[in-house]
Design a protein around this motif. Structure first.
Motif, mmCIF file in Angstrom:
data_model
loop_
_atom_site.group_PDB
_atom_site.id
_atom_site.type_symbol
_atom_site.label_atom_id
_atom_site.label_comp_id
_atom_site.label_asym_id
_atom_site.label_seq_id
_atom_site.Cartn_x
_atom_site.Cartn_y
_atom_site.Cartn_z
ATOM 1 N N VAL A 78 16.026 9.622 -47.427
ATOM 2 C CA VAL A 78 17.052 10.330 -46.765
ATOM 3 C C VAL A 78 16.815 9.665 -45.279
ATOM 4 C CG1 VAL A 78 17.455 12.479 -45.518
ATOM 5 C CG2 VAL A 78 16.126 12.750 -47.598
ATOM 6 N N GLU A 79 18.197 9.345 -45.173
ATOM 7 C CA GLU A 79 18.325 8.456 -43.664
ATOM 8 C C GLU A 79 18.366 9.504 -42.722
ATOM 9 O OE1 GLU A 79 21.072 4.860 -43.346
ATOM 10 O OE2 GLU A 79 22.031 6.109 -42.187
ATOM 11 N N MET A 80 17.475 9.276 -41.600
ATOM 12 C CA MET A 80 17.539 9.908 -40.362
ATOM 13 C C MET A 80 17.352 9.075 -39.266
ATOM 14 S SD MET A 80 15.032 13.162 -41.513
ATOM 15 C CE MET A 80 15.349 14.036 -42.838
ATOM 16 N N PRO A 81 18.599 9.103 -38.365
ATOM 17 C CA PRO A 81 18.269 8.313 -37.061
ATOM 18 C C PRO A 81 17.654 9.462 -36.226
ATOM 19 C CG PRO A 81 20.519 9.132 -37.329
ATOM 20 C CD PRO A 81 19.938 9.554 -38.753
ATOM 21 N N VAL A 82 16.819 8.628 -35.184
ATOM 22 C CA VAL A 82 15.972 9.410 -34.518
ATOM 23 C C VAL A 82 15.789 9.148 -32.962
ATOM 24 C CG1 VAL A 82 14.342 10.064 -36.388
ATOM 25 C CG2 VAL A 82 13.805 7.947 -34.994
ATOM 26 N N ALA A 83 16.613 7.993 -32.685
ATOM 27 C CA ALA A 83 16.711 7.635 -31.265
ATOM 28 C C ALA A 83 17.424 6.420 -31.159
ATOM 29 C CB ALA A 83 15.268 7.319 -30.723
ATOM 30 N N LEU A 84 17.895 6.147 -29.846
ATOM 31 C CA LEU A 84 18.649 4.833 -29.565
ATOM 32 C C LEU A 84 17.825 4.044 -28.912
ATOM 33 C CD1 LEU A 84 22.051 6.618 -28.007
ATOM 34 C CD2 LEU A 84 21.906 5.382 -30.552
ATOM 35 N N ASP A 85 18.284 2.746 -29.258
ATOM 36 C CA ASP A 85 17.438 1.595 -28.439
ATOM 37 C C ASP A 85 18.501 0.486 -28.021
ATOM 38 O OD1 ASP A 85 15.207 -0.155 -27.606
ATOM 39 O OD2 ASP A 85 15.342 -1.216 -29.663
ATOM 40 N N GLY A 86 17.932 -0.317 -27.106
ATOM 41 C CA GLY A 86 18.839 -1.482 -26.722
ATOM 42 C C GLY A 86 17.674 -2.631 -26.809
ATOM 43 N N ILE A 87 18.047 -3.567 -27.583
ATOM 44 C CA ILE A 87 17.162 -4.908 -27.747
ATOM 45 C C ILE A 87 17.436 -5.464 -26.410
ATOM 46 C CG2 ILE A 87 17.023 -6.926 -28.827
ATOM 47 C CD1 ILE A 87 18.227 -5.865 -31.499
ATOM 48 N N THR A 88 16.331 -5.818 -25.826
ATOM 49 C CA THR A 88 16.220 -6.382 -24.470
ATOM 50 C C THR A 88 16.069 -7.822 -24.572
ATOM 51 O OG1 THR A 88 15.770 -4.146 -23.752
ATOM 52 C CG2 THR A 88 15.554 -6.101 -22.206
ATOM 53 N N VAL A 89 16.854 -8.799 -24.044
ATOM 54 C CA VAL A 89 16.548 -10.050 -23.600
ATOM 55 C C VAL A 89 15.877 -10.229 -22.426
ATOM 56 C CG1 VAL A 89 17.268 -12.335 -23.334
ATOM 57 C CG2 VAL A 89 18.481 -10.695 -25.105
ATOM 58 N N VAL A 90 14.638 -10.944 -22.384
ATOM 59 C CA VAL A 90 13.765 -10.854 -21.323
ATOM 60 C C VAL A 90 13.344 -12.237 -20.964
ATOM 61 C CG1 VAL A 90 12.811 -8.673 -21.553
ATOM 62 C CG2 VAL A 90 11.680 -10.504 -22.630
ATOM 63 N N ILE A 91 13.300 -12.548 -19.553
ATOM 64 C CA ILE A 91 12.578 -13.700 -18.964
ATOM 65 C C ILE A 91 11.440 -13.624 -18.248
ATOM 66 C CG2 ILE A 91 14.827 -15.137 -19.326
ATOM 67 C CD1 ILE A 91 15.622 -14.168 -16.347
ATOM 68 N N ASN A 92 10.961 -14.668 -17.769
ATOM 69 C CA ASN A 92 9.619 -14.705 -16.889
ATOM 70 C C ASN A 92 10.168 -14.191 -15.623
ATOM 71 O OD1 ASN A 92 7.737 -16.133 -14.619
ATOM 72 N ND2 ASN A 92 6.607 -15.873 -16.659
ATOM 73 N N LYS A 93 9.178 -13.639 -14.597
ATOM 74 C CA LYS A 93 9.583 -13.206 -13.299
ATOM 75 C C LYS A 93 10.018 -14.158 -12.403
ATOM 76 C CE LYS A 93 9.429 -8.702 -12.909
ATOM 77 N NZ LYS A 93 10.518 -7.838 -12.263
ATOM 78 N N GLU A 94 9.490 -15.676 -12.681
ATOM 79 C CA GLU A 94 9.750 -16.411 -11.996
ATOM 80 C C GLU A 94 11.085 -17.265 -12.094
ATOM 81 O OE1 GLU A 94 6.463 -19.384 -10.843
ATOM 82 O OE2 GLU A 94 5.251 -18.183 -11.962
ATOM 83 N N ASN A 95 11.712 -16.811 -13.517
ATOM 84 C CA ASN A 95 13.121 -17.311 -13.770
ATOM 85 C C ASN A 95 13.901 -16.818 -12.798
ATOM 86 O OD1 ASN A 95 15.581 -17.826 -14.780
ATOM 87 N ND2 ASN A 95 14.672 -18.091 -16.861
ATOM 88 N N THR A 96 14.848 -17.552 -11.964
ATOM 89 C CA THR A 96 15.646 -16.779 -11.003
ATOM 90 C C THR A 96 17.083 -17.187 -11.496
ATOM 91 O OG1 THR A 96 15.654 -18.754 -9.330
ATOM 92 C CG2 THR A 96 14.038 -16.637 -9.260
ATOM 93 N N TRP A 97 17.444 -18.087 -12.541
ATOM 94 C CA TRP A 97 18.731 -18.452 -12.711
ATOM 95 C C TRP A 97 19.221 -18.146 -14.096
ATOM 96 C CZ3 TRP A 97 13.732 -21.130 -13.290
ATOM 97 C CH2 TRP A 97 13.335 -21.383 -14.584
ATOM 98 N N ALA A 98 18.649 -17.552 -14.817
ATOM 99 C CA ALA A 98 19.077 -17.055 -16.130
ATOM 100 C C ALA A 98 19.274 -15.182 -16.318
ATOM 101 C CB ALA A 98 18.386 -17.406 -17.326
#
Length: 330
Positions: A128-148
């Motif tokens: 039985v298919e039961m959706p239970v929540a919403l999510d957003g796949i998050t693209v992440v970079i290092n804190k020192e990355n200030t360009w992207a």
């Protein structure tokens, strides 16, 4: 309330509940939530169910894992005759295991496939298919990355597509550093991997192999946090838990579109495109005939479970969506 620490996966939201039943499979390896011990309690938002006992086996998506783990711990606290084991071998592994009869509920960050439904049907089973929540796949970079801090879908595709020629940040934009990009992402059995590759690369399951894969989102967090020139992706809940170590990239659907960062608001209203998605549980229909499993699923979809969805960092669905799930249990 749940006192555990978010350990793996991400959260996903399901926007609609599908009333039809489907097939699914299992997974391997995992974490045992242990046994709780307490009395009384309110399983479904009405009256406590007395004398429940038995085993419940859950495996699958590392993204859904924090939800089912939190629910399992609270459910066992009020039903000390029930033992719930929650593992996180990945969505595809979870479906394999449920097909093989090794588990009762599969956690999934994608929908069950037609071939998985057919494999279950061959064994006179369905899920039985039961959706239970919403999510957003998050693209992440290092804190020192200030360009992207902002990227287009096309730029992400340049980096992540099969046989990508991108090696340096400057291969994406000439004014970015001439430094090698270090990539981190989910393994190929992950529903997050499948969803991301389809939405970003245009073809599900096709991706560059020039990255460090892991089914453990904490490994991905550590990898990106430890390397200035890194880039990775996983569920929003894990980003939120580690926002002090990482920066979320705002995504532009096209070069002319506004950049949208992931948040509870943008994932919930669907404006974080194209990486907002639902996440699911798939209980066996036959398992729902067992009182302790039916009550667990009711608890997950009831007020207590909905509160836990938010507590572990996911976005809950509408009350109507959860009601549809509960109606399917009945």
């Amino acid at each position: 309330m749940f006192k555990g620490v978010l350990r793996k996966g991400s959260i996903v939201l399901a926007s609609t509940v599908l009333a039809f039943t489907l097939a699914a499979c299992g997974n391997n390896g995992g974490n045992n939530t242990g046994n709780g011990a307490a009395e009384g309690g309110n399983n479904t938002g009405t009256e406590a169910v007395k004398d429940l006992s038995g085993e419940i086996r859950i495996d699958g998506s590392s993204t859904v894992f924090p939800i089912t783990q939190a629910v399992a711990e609270e459910f066992m606290n009020i039903n000390n005759g029930v033992n719930v084991t929650v593992s996180e071998g990945g969505t595809s592994t979870g479906f394999k295991k449920i097909i093989n009869g090794e588990i009762d509920i599969a956690d999934a960050s994608r929908k069950v496939k037609d071939e998985e439904v057919a494999d279950l049907k061959a064994k006179n089973e369905e899920v039985v298919e039961m959706p239970v929540a919403l999510d957003g796949i998050t693209v992440v970079i290092n804190k020192e990355n200030t360009w992207a801090t902002e990227m287009t879908v096309e730029e992400l595709k340049m980096i992540w597509q099969k046989d990508s020629k991108v090696k340096l940040w400057s291969d994406v934009r000439p004014d970015w550093p001439k430094e090698e990009i270090k990539l981190f992402g989910p393994g190929t059995s992950s529903g997050t991997f499948e969803y991301f590759t389809e939405e970003i690369n245009g073809t599900k399951n096709e991706s560059t192999t020039n990255y460090t894969p892991s089914e453990d989102d904490n490994v991905l967090v550590t990898g990106v946090a430890g390397e200035k020139n890194s880039l990775g992706y996983f569920g929003f809940a894990y980003y939120e838990e580690n926002a002090d170590k990482l920066t979320a990239v705002a995504i532009k659907e096209t070069a002319d579109a506004a950049a949208v960062a992931p948040s509870v608001e943008t994932i919930g209203d669907g404006s974080y495109k194209p990486l907002s998605r639902p996440i699911f549980i798939y209980p066996l229909k036959s398992a729902l005939a067992k009182p302790h499993i039916a009550e667990f699923v009711k608890y997950l979809n009831g007020e207590e479970g909905q509160a836990l969805v938010e507590e572990v960092g996911y976005i809950k669905l509408s009350a109507e969506d959860y009601k549809k799930n509960l109606d399917m249990v009945k």
